[in-house]
Design a protein around this motif. Structure first.
Motif, PDB file in Angstrom:
ATOM      1  N   LYS A   1      83.842 114.551  86.155  1.00  0.00           N
ATOM      2  CA  LYS A   1      84.128 113.134  86.312  1.00  0.00           C
ATOM      3  C   LYS A   1      82.854 112.322  86.065  1.00  0.00           C
ATOM      4  CE  LYS A   1      86.729 110.370  89.526  1.00  0.00           C
ATOM      5  NZ  LYS A   1      86.416 109.599  90.560  1.00  0.00           N
TER       6      LYS A   1
ATOM      7  N   SER B   1      81.930 112.355  82.297  1.00  0.00           N
ATOM      8  CA  SER B   1      82.655 111.410  81.432  1.00  0.00           C
ATOM      9  C   SER B   1      82.204 109.994  81.697  1.00  0.00           C
ATOM     10  CB  SER B   1      84.164 111.466  81.620  1.00  0.00           C
ATOM     11  OG  SER B   1      84.564 112.594  82.226  1.00  0.00           O
ATOM     12  N   TYR B   2      81.889 109.694  82.965  1.00  0.00           N
ATOM     13  CA  TYR B   2      81.437 108.346  83.277  1.00  0.00           C
ATOM     14  C   TYR B   2      80.111 108.065  82.602  1.00  0.00           C
ATOM     15  CZ  TYR B   2      81.172 104.144  86.021  1.00  0.00           C
ATOM     16  OH  TYR B   2      81.126 102.846  86.408  1.00  0.00           O
TER      17      TYR B   2
ATOM     18  N   ALA C   1      80.635 107.307  79.064  1.00  0.00           N
ATOM     19  CA  ALA C   1      81.107 105.938  78.838  1.00  0.00           C
ATOM     20  C   ALA C   1      79.960 104.951  78.920  1.00  0.00           C
ATOM     21  CB  ALA C   1      82.181 105.586  79.868  1.00  0.00           C
ATOM     22  N   GLU C   2      79.058 105.167  79.918  1.00  0.00           N
ATOM     23  CA  GLU C   2      77.898 104.284  80.043  1.00  0.00           C
ATOM     24  C   GLU C   2      77.041 104.349  78.799  1.00  0.00           C
ATOM     25  OE1 GLU C   2      76.445 103.826  84.637  1.00  0.00           O
ATOM     26  OE2 GLU C   2      75.874 105.601  83.518  1.00  0.00           O
TER      27      GLU C   2
ATOM     28  N   LYS D   1      77.915 105.162  75.803  1.00  0.00           N
ATOM     29  CA  LYS D   1      78.574 104.505  74.662  1.00  0.00           C
ATOM     30  C   LYS D   1      78.454 103.006  74.786  1.00  0.00           C
ATOM     31  CE  LYS D   1      82.349 107.492  73.800  1.00  0.00           C
ATOM     32  NZ  LYS D   1      83.692 107.665  73.348  1.00  0.00           N
ATOM     33  N   PHE D   2      78.480 102.486  76.015  1.00  0.00           N
ATOM     34  CA  PHE D   2      78.352 101.045  76.207  1.00  0.00           C
ATOM     35  C   PHE D   2      77.009 100.579  75.706  1.00  0.00           C
ATOM     36  CE2 PHE D   2      79.280  97.046  77.983  1.00  0.00           C
ATOM     37  CZ  PHE D   2      78.166  96.572  78.639  1.00  0.00           C
ATOM     38  N   ALA D   3      75.954 101.343  76.024  1.00  0.00           N
ATOM     39  CA  ALA D   3      74.624 100.883  75.669  1.00  0.00           C
ATOM     40  C   ALA D   3      74.254 101.217  74.246  1.00  0.00           C
ATOM     41  CB  ALA D   3      73.605 101.510  76.627  1.00  0.00           C
TER      42      ALA D   3
ATOM     43  N   ASP E   1      78.580 103.896  69.214  1.00  0.00           N
ATOM     44  CA  ASP E   1      79.264 105.168  69.044  1.00  0.00           C
ATOM     45  C   ASP E   1      78.338 106.191  68.412  1.00  0.00           C
ATOM     46  OD1 ASP E   1      82.275 106.275  67.358  1.00  0.00           O
ATOM     47  OD2 ASP E   1      81.187 107.011  69.118  1.00  0.00           O
TER      48      ASP E   1
ATOM     49  N   GLY F   1      69.744 107.643  69.885  1.00  0.00           N
ATOM     50  CA  GLY F   1      69.635 106.462  70.727  1.00  0.00           C
ATOM     51  C   GLY F   1      68.212 105.976  70.841  1.00  0.00           C
TER      52      GLY F   1
ATOM     53  N   ARG G   1      68.491 102.116  70.703  1.00  0.00           N
ATOM     54  CA  ARG G   1      69.168 101.528  71.839  1.00  0.00           C
ATOM     55  C   ARG G   1      69.931 102.582  72.613  1.00  0.00           C
ATOM     56  NH1 ARG G   1      73.455  97.504  69.182  1.00  0.00           N
ATOM     57  NH2 ARG G   1      74.936  98.533  70.521  1.00  0.00           N
ATOM     58  N   GLY G   2      69.892 102.389  73.893  1.00  0.00           N
ATOM     59  CA  GLY G   2      70.686 103.280  74.741  1.00  0.00           C
ATOM     60  C   GLY G   2      70.094 104.643  74.940  1.00  0.00           C
ATOM     61  N   GLY G   3      68.827 104.844  74.570  1.00  0.00           N
ATOM     62  CA  GLY G   3      68.249 106.176  74.672  1.00  0.00           C
ATOM     63  C   GLY G   3      68.283 106.748  76.073  1.00  0.00           C
ATOM     64  N   GLN G   4      68.008 105.880  77.078  1.00  0.00           N
ATOM     65  CA  GLN G   4      67.975 106.404  78.435  1.00  0.00           C
ATOM     66  C   GLN G   4      69.347 106.863  78.886  1.00  0.00           C
ATOM     67  OE1 GLN G   4      66.201 103.018  80.277  1.00  0.00           O
ATOM     68  NE2 GLN G   4      64.485 104.265  80.960  1.00  0.00           N
ATOM     69  N   GLN G   5      70.374 106.064  78.545  1.00  0.00           N
ATOM     70  CA  GLN G   5      71.721 106.449  78.953  1.00  0.00           C
ATOM     71  C   GLN G   5      72.141 107.730  78.256  1.00  0.00           C
ATOM     72  OE1 GLN G   5      70.701 103.507  78.551  1.00  0.00           O
ATOM     73  NE2 GLN G   5      71.691 102.043  79.906  1.00  0.00           N
TER      74      GLN G   5
END
Lengths: 244, 350
Positions: free
Chosen positions: A63, A66-67, A70-71, A73-75, A78, A123, A126-130
């Motif tokens: 769970k 997957s969360y 999603a985070e 992908k937000f930052a 795709d 990433g 952008r979004g590398g940390q996530q």
């Protein structure tokens, strides 16, 4: 299985000792196997408990994973397609080792990673940390899954082994030992009977001998020979044989 | 040009009007509050029906999935953008083409990666972003190394100049694909910035602000994300676009930075960026650095609509719609995974 089942051998004293030895061996084997079955059952229960706990953990962590995806992908947008395309060979692999529990070989899986992470720079802009966080969480999930797989294979192998061992324990307890005991009692009865027969035969022979002796004495008496006269060994060369 | 404002409506007035119409359909805070309270994805679909999106999810089979919502949102956006593009004249048409180059870069990277690993081109094409499609896409499969790819295919695309500026043939083969992507993007950003400055007037002003922020943001994020990886400081410095406020001093300092605190020190010199770096954290109620950057970007994009007679509205509208799609998909994921802890982490626009 008939209760009167017994091994058919010749009822002799040597066989009796042999059978007694076998009975002792069967008792020892039975207690050893019982110990093995108990050890396996103990391990089985421990693994069962761990499997339940691990499955709950896997549910939670999937769970969370997957969360985190999603985070990410937000930052980062795709990035999944590029990651999928870049994969060449597995980076996390498992080695199988063997655990020995009361003589049963249990397989267990140990993860090791090899190769370079070709997705390290995903990433970057952008979004590398996530993405890195998602990678971490999924890595944990994979490790948990490997543990779970280890435990489930061990579970299945142990289950088989316990069934086999219990079957053997029951077989010894309810079939082998009664059979040997029956054989022993049969041999002892046969031997006793033989002894009795022997005894009876001897007694009969003695009786016969006594009768013969009495008849002989009567005969001698009628011929006028006195048994009470001591014999003169020097005169009489003839010496009666002494018969018991 | 001083008279560009007077003559703007001749060529581009209708489209600017259309764009402003689209902009007023962007979801408001009230819409987001409604969406956040949905219990299932069906509720979400119902609420979206009362917005500008209307019945775009009508024909989807239930159960609804987040990926479907994502695809449909993107489809609507692409249709609107292409309508605007088809009716545009130069220099607006060139401007809009520049906007699509960033998607083209992503598509090319995806295709190169896929082709290098021998995936079929038919599998890769549907995964490309529709805004970034170009005619030579289907012919990428003929090449087997990046260098061949460049010589055969990429030379004819509008992205050729970006390749020429920074990558040589051997680099293509050896470089990590992410590095290629970031190098291309740097060249693209600088080229776009120069184009806007050449147009002059309000466009140069508005777009200049937005693009220089984008450049600085990339510099910061690349620096932070490259700690602990195999990326050397020199390579990193080659990825910094030079059209932002950080050029040249800030970039030099950033290139030497070793950890997060040093990066934060560099940010202290610049007013707007100092605020962004405050109160940043990874806890549940704190915003991450990325979130802060998103917020600032949204603010700049919203401000672009305050002026008239410039091309910036088209760019800002596209970026705001994208942010809105990301927000809606995030809320949908939280609902679908039943994990509402961070559901308020979307970036509000209006």
């Amino acid at each position: 299985m008939s209760g009167k089942d017994r091994i058919s051998i010749f009822p002799s004293r040597m066989n009796l000792t042999m059978m007694k030895g076998r009975l002792k061996g069967a008792h020892k084997g039975h207690s050893l196997l019982k110990k093995k079955a108990d050890a396996l059952t103990l391990r089985f229960r421990a693994i069962l408990k761990k499997i339940i706990d691990t499955k709950l953990l896997v549910g939670d962590i999937m769970k969370e994973a997957s969360y985190s995806l999603a985070e990410a992908k937000f930052a980062a947008g795709d990035f999944t397609q590029v990651v999928l395309e870049k994969v060449e060979s597995a980076r996390t692999k498992i080695r199988t080792g063997k655990d020995n529990v009361a003589g049963v070989q249990l397989p267990n899986f140990e993860p090791f990673s090899e190769g370079v992470d070709s997705n390290e720079l995903t990433g970057l802009s952008r979004g590398g940390q996530q993405v890195a966080h998602a990678r971490e969480v999924y890595g944990k999930a994979v490790k948990l899954l490997i543990d779970l797989a280890s435990m489930q294979t061990a579970f299945i192998v142990l289950d088989e082994a316990i069934k086999v061992t219990n079957r053997r324990v029951n077989a010894i307890e309810h079939v082998i030992i009664p059979r040997i005991e029956n054989t022993i009692s049969y041999i002892t009865t046969e031997l006793d009977e033989r002894d009795r027969e022997e005894f009876y035969r001897l007694k009969k022979i003695q009786e016969k001998k006594k009768k013969l002796k009495a008849a002989k004495e009567l005969e001698l008496k009628s011929l006028g020979i006195n048994e009470d006269d001591a014999k003169n060994i020097l005169e009489d060369n003839k010496d009666e044989d002494v018969i018991f | 040009m001083a008279d560009s404002e007077f003559l703007f409506n001749m060529d581009h007035g209708y489209l600017e009007g259309l764009c402003r119409g689209f902009r007023s359909g962007i979801l408001t805070q009230g819409d987001y509050l409604n969406l956040v309270q949905c219990e299932t994805l069906e509720d979400l679909k119902l609420h979206l029906q009362s917005t500008d999106y209307g019945t775009f999810l009508q024909n989807e089979p239930s159960p609804l999935q987040v990926a479907t919502i994502d695809d449909k949102l993107r489809e609507k956006l692409v249709i609107e953008f292409q309508h605007l593009r088809n009716h545009s004249l130069a220099p607006l048409s060139q401007f809009m083409d520049y906007i699509t180059y960033s998607y083209m870069i992503d598509n090319i990277i995806l295709l190169i990666t896929g082709t290098l690993h021998q995936r079929a081109i038919s599998e890769l094409l549907p995964k490309c972003h529709p805004l970034g499609s170009f005619e030579q896409m289907a012919s990428i499969s003929i090449a087997s190394t990046p260098a061949e790819l460049y010589n055969a295919v990429l030379v004819d695309t509008p992205l050729a100049p970006f390749f020429v500026e920074c990558i040589s043939e051997q680099d293509m083969d050896e470089m990590n694909i992410e590095l290629i992507r970031n190098t291309l993007y740097k060249a693209y950003l600088e080229s776009f910035y120069n184009f806007c400055q050449n147009i002059g007037g309000a466009t140069a002003e508005v777009m200049g602000q937005i693009l220089s922020f984008e450049a600085d943001r990339r510099c910061f994020i690349i620096t932070i994300n490259s700690f602990g990886t195999e990326l050397s400081k020199d390579d990193r410095a080659k990825l910094y676009p030079r059209c932002g406020k950080l050029y040249p001093d800030g970039l030099v300092k950033l290139a030497k930075a070793d950890d997060y605190d040093q990066v934060q020190n560099v940010a202290q010199y610049y007013g707007e960026y100092r605020n962004i770096f405050d109160n940043v954290g990874n806890g549940p109620s704190e915003k991450t650095l990325e979130d802060r950057f998103f917020e600032h970007e949204v603010k700049l994009n919203v401000l672009a609509f305050q002026q008239q007679f410039h091309f910036g509205v088209f760019y800002s509208w596209l970026k705001l719609k994208e942010q809105e799609s990301r927000n809606v998909v995030w809320i949908a994921e939280c609902i679908a995974q039943r994990n509402r802890g961070k559901i308020d982490n979307y970036v509000p626009i209006f």
